[in-house]
Design a protein around this motif. Sequence first.
Motif, PDB file in Angstrom:
ATOM      1  N   ALA A 118      53.679  33.404  34.334  1.00  0.00           N
ATOM      2  CA  ALA A 118      53.493  34.571  33.463  1.00  0.00           C
ATOM      3  C   ALA A 118      54.269  34.400  32.159  1.00  0.00           C
ATOM      4  CB  ALA A 118      53.945  35.835  34.176  1.00  0.00           C
TER       5      ALA A 118
ATOM      6  N   TYR B 261      49.295  37.922  33.689  1.00  0.00           N
ATOM      7  CA  TYR B 261      49.899  36.593  33.562  1.00  0.00           C
ATOM      8  C   TYR B 261      50.071  36.215  32.091  1.00  0.00           C
ATOM      9  CZ  TYR B 261      50.403  34.607  38.241  1.00  0.00           C
ATOM     10  OH  TYR B 261      50.849  34.319  39.516  1.00  0.00           O
TER      11      TYR B 261
ATOM     12  N   GLU C   1      45.872  38.491  37.545  1.00  0.00           N
ATOM     13  CA  GLU C   1      45.836  38.132  38.964  1.00  0.00           C
ATOM     14  C   GLU C   1      44.740  38.944  39.659  1.00  0.00           C
ATOM     15  OE1 GLU C   1      49.517  37.045  41.501  1.00  0.00           O
ATOM     16  OE2 GLU C   1      49.148  39.178  41.871  1.00  0.00           O
TER      17      GLU C   1
ATOM     18  N   PRO D 247      45.745  33.730  40.141  1.00  0.00           N
ATOM     19  CA  PRO D 247      45.569  33.853  38.694  1.00  0.00           C
ATOM     20  C   PRO D 247      44.241  33.267  38.218  1.00  0.00           C
ATOM     21  CG  PRO D 247      47.208  32.164  39.211  1.00  0.00           C
ATOM     22  CD  PRO D 247      46.816  32.780  40.500  1.00  0.00           C
TER      23      PRO D 247
END
Length: 295
Positions: A183, A165, A134, A139
């Motif tokens: 994630a 993630y 991130e 992301p």
Amino acid sequence: MIAFNFNIIFTDESLLQDDDYDSQLETIKVTKATENTLQSQFVVNSGWIDMSGRKAMYLAKTEFALSVAPGSQWALEIDDVLILFWSIDHSIMYYQPLAQFTPERLRFWVCHTVLPLKFALEKRYEMLHVGAVEVADRPIFFSAESFGGKSTLTDYFIQQGHALYSDDSLAIYAEDNTFYAVASYPFHRPYREPEVLGYQVDNVARQAKPLYAGYVLEKGAVDASINIEELKGIEKYKAFHFSGFIDLDFFKAQHFLLRCALAEAVPMYKVTIPWSLERLPEVYSHIVVHSTVPR
């Protein structure tokens, strides 16, 4: 453990139990089989294939292409380590230990291989074989050939305080023409040891967010300039194509449509990476600046 936005509980392995649990999430239990489920019960298998330093084999109760209906049964046998059994859309997975079984190997194969396959078969998520972190609450992911720097760069971002993630299996799903990143498991292995998840990461993203951008890493000379250029057309599609995680034949049509949709929705950039660890901070800075400039 929380992985792929599920509680994962290893009910019979005290070494793998922890306090990371969210009552708002669904739970998948990984439980030791009470009786042997013989390989002969499965009518098709993939044959032995090389996977993470082992020989492994997928098995199913019917033809692979027909094995995605609710209740369909699958197995993954890892030679001399264990056999994992699960049903589509069921919340319990069973395992049969073999001679070289360890709790750590169980956790590796469940998280690294079986959960991504299970979620893909259930069409909960699609999977990308990328590292992802991130940056500025968004992301981004890194794609590269084997030993192309993806894990090293992901690790560097983690060390700078960015939430993880994905180590190498990023779950995504589409909603209203937007792709969201979820994630994976809270471990990272920068050196890619077989059957090892790596060190535990405390700063893991907990919320699914729109996937912001992808970066394809291209090796450059030690003294090369760090260059970031946007990919278009067939080059962009190829970048998503080579970021696939699961390569079973009956997924091919589904994956083609997914990659076309991703290429339409998510920007993809090629980054020239000077092949020197001493220049890693420069690469990091270039990507952070690039990914935070408004498009």
